[in-house]
Write a protein that holds these residues in place. Structure first.
Motif, PDB file in Angstrom:
ATOM      1  N   VAL A  57       0.840  -1.202   0.000  1.00 58.24           N
ATOM      2  CA  VAL A  57       0.000   0.000   0.000  1.00 58.24           C
ATOM      3  C   VAL A  57       0.874   1.250   0.000  1.00 58.24           C
ATOM      4  O   VAL A  57       0.628   2.205  -0.749  1.00 58.24           O
ATOM      5  CB  VAL A  57      -0.967   0.001   1.208  1.00 58.24           C
ATOM      6  CG1 VAL A  57      -1.629   1.356   1.380  1.00 58.24           C
ATOM      7  CG2 VAL A  57      -2.008  -1.097   1.051  1.00 58.24           C
ATOM      8  N   ILE A  58       1.930   1.262   0.807  1.00 60.57           N
ATOM      9  CA  ILE A  58       2.843   2.402   0.870  1.00 60.57           C
ATOM     10  C   ILE A  58       3.535   2.594  -0.476  1.00 60.57           C
ATOM     11  O   ILE A  58       3.616   3.714  -0.997  1.00 60.57           O
ATOM     12  CB  ILE A  58       3.872   2.225   2.007  1.00 60.57           C
ATOM     13  CG1 ILE A  58       3.164   2.335   3.359  1.00 60.57           C
ATOM     14  CG2 ILE A  58       5.008   3.237   1.895  1.00 60.57           C
ATOM     15  CD1 ILE A  58       4.001   1.889   4.533  1.00 60.57           C
ATOM     16  N   ARG A  59       4.031   1.508  -1.058  1.00 61.26           N
ATOM     17  CA  ARG A  59       4.718   1.585  -2.360  1.00 61.26           C
ATOM     18  C   ARG A  59       3.762   2.119  -3.420  1.00 61.26           C
ATOM     19  O   ARG A  59       4.113   2.998  -4.214  1.00 61.26           O
ATOM     20  CB  ARG A  59       5.269   0.207  -2.751  1.00 61.26           C
ATOM     21  CG  ARG A  59       6.148   0.243  -3.982  1.00 61.26           C
ATOM     22  CD  ARG A  59       6.868  -1.083  -4.223  1.00 61.26           C
ATOM     23  NE  ARG A  59       6.068  -2.248  -3.987  1.00 61.26           N
ATOM     24  CZ  ARG A  59       5.245  -2.797  -4.884  1.00 61.26           C
ATOM     25  NH1 ARG A  59       5.098  -2.264  -6.069  1.00 61.26           N
ATOM     26  NH2 ARG A  59       4.571  -3.893  -4.590  1.00 61.26           N
ATOM     27  N   HIS A  60       2.531   1.632  -3.432  1.00 54.31           N
ATOM     28  CA  HIS A  60       1.535   2.089  -4.402  1.00 54.31           C
ATOM     29  C   HIS A  60       1.267   3.583  -4.213  1.00 54.31           C
ATOM     30  O   HIS A  60       1.175   4.341  -5.183  1.00 54.31           O
ATOM     31  CB  HIS A  60       0.244   1.279  -4.257  1.00 54.31           C
ATOM     32  CG  HIS A  60      -0.822   1.682  -5.211  1.00 54.31           C
ATOM     33  ND1 HIS A  60      -0.775   1.350  -6.543  1.00 54.31           N
ATOM     34  CD2 HIS A  60      -1.954   2.410  -5.037  1.00 54.31           C
ATOM     35  CE1 HIS A  60      -1.835   1.863  -7.148  1.00 54.31           C
ATOM     36  NE2 HIS A  60      -2.567   2.504  -6.259  1.00 54.31           N
ATOM     37  N   SER A  61       1.160   4.024  -2.983  1.00 48.76           N
ATOM     38  CA  SER A  61       0.917   5.430  -2.675  1.00 48.76           C
ATOM     39  C   SER A  61       2.087   6.293  -3.152  1.00 48.76           C
ATOM     40  O   SER A  61       1.883   7.393  -3.691  1.00 48.76           O
ATOM     41  CB  SER A  61       0.712   5.587  -1.167  1.00 48.76           C
ATOM     42  OG  SER A  61       0.607   6.930  -0.824  1.00 48.76           O
ATOM     43  N   GLU A  62       3.303   5.802  -2.979  1.00 46.87           N
ATOM     44  CA  GLU A  62       4.486   6.541  -3.434  1.00 46.87           C
ATOM     45  C   GLU A  62       4.508   6.654  -4.957  1.00 46.87           C
ATOM     46  O   GLU A  62       4.845   7.709  -5.508  1.00 46.87           O
ATOM     47  CB  GLU A  62       5.758   5.872  -2.927  1.00 46.87           C
ATOM     48  CG  GLU A  62       5.954   6.047  -1.434  1.00 46.87           C
ATOM     49  CD  GLU A  62       7.081   5.210  -0.854  1.00 46.87           C
ATOM     50  OE1 GLU A  62       7.575   4.281  -1.552  1.00 46.87           O
ATOM     51  OE2 GLU A  62       7.470   5.477   0.287  1.00 46.87           O
ATOM     52  N   TYR A  63       4.148   5.570  -5.660  1.00 43.08           N
ATOM     53  CA  TYR A  63       4.070   5.610  -7.123  1.00 43.08           C
ATOM     54  C   TYR A  63       3.021   6.611  -7.583  1.00 43.08           C
ATOM     55  O   TYR A  63       3.251   7.381  -8.511  1.00 43.08           O
ATOM     56  CB  TYR A  63       3.741   4.235  -7.714  1.00 43.08           C
ATOM     57  CG  TYR A  63       4.915   3.289  -7.793  1.00 43.08           C
ATOM     58  CD1 TYR A  63       6.136   3.691  -8.329  1.00 43.08           C
ATOM     59  CD2 TYR A  63       4.801   1.985  -7.347  1.00 43.08           C
ATOM     60  CE1 TYR A  63       7.207   2.817  -8.404  1.00 43.08           C
ATOM     61  CE2 TYR A  63       5.863   1.105  -7.421  1.00 43.08           C
ATOM     62  CZ  TYR A  63       7.066   1.525  -7.954  1.00 43.08           C
ATOM     63  OH  TYR A  63       8.122   0.660  -8.029  1.00 43.08           O
ATOM     64  N   GLU A  64       1.867   6.611  -6.926  1.00 38.61           N
ATOM     65  CA  GLU A  64       0.813   7.567  -7.281  1.00 38.61           C
ATOM     66  C   GLU A  64       1.299   8.997  -7.110  1.00 38.61           C
ATOM     67  O   GLU A  64       1.071   9.844  -7.974  1.00 38.61           O
ATOM     68  CB  GLU A  64      -0.436   7.345  -6.421  1.00 38.61           C
ATOM     69  CG  GLU A  64      -1.306   6.214  -6.879  1.00 38.61           C
ATOM     70  CD  GLU A  64      -2.593   6.113  -6.057  1.00 38.61           C
ATOM     71  OE1 GLU A  64      -2.776   6.884  -5.096  1.00 38.61           O
ATOM     72  OE2 GLU A  64      -3.413   5.252  -6.390  1.00 38.61           O
TER      73      GLU A  64
END
Length: 81
Positions: free
Chosen positions: A17-24
């Motif tokens: 979830v954190i990685r996805h948020s950083e990509y966004e």
């Protein structure tokens, strides 16, 4: 059930979830760059060399290098806001 077995590199759901948020956040920041910087930084992120980007863009390598460096500086500034 051990959920870590379902994620690459021992990531758990929270890490994903954190990685996805950083990509966004990164891609939202890229949208704030100039169109030229957007094109060039996206190619650079795909591991396309400065030389190859210059060839594709029909310009000198220094122009691409300056553009990519400016894009990176802009991204750092945007992401630190």
């Amino acid at each position: 059930l051990d959920m870590t077995s379902f994620y690459a590199n021992g990531e758990n759901a929270e890490d994903e979830v954190i990685r996805h948020s950083e990509y966004e956040a990164l891609y939202e920041a890229i949208k704030r760059l100039t169109p030229t910087q957007q094109r060039r930084i996206l190619m650079y992120m795909e591991d396309i060399s400065i030389r190859e980007i210059a060839r594709r863009e029909g310009c000198h390598m220094n122009a691409v290098l300056n553009s990519v460096n400016a894009a990176l500086a802009n991204l750092r500034k945007i992401l630190s806001e």
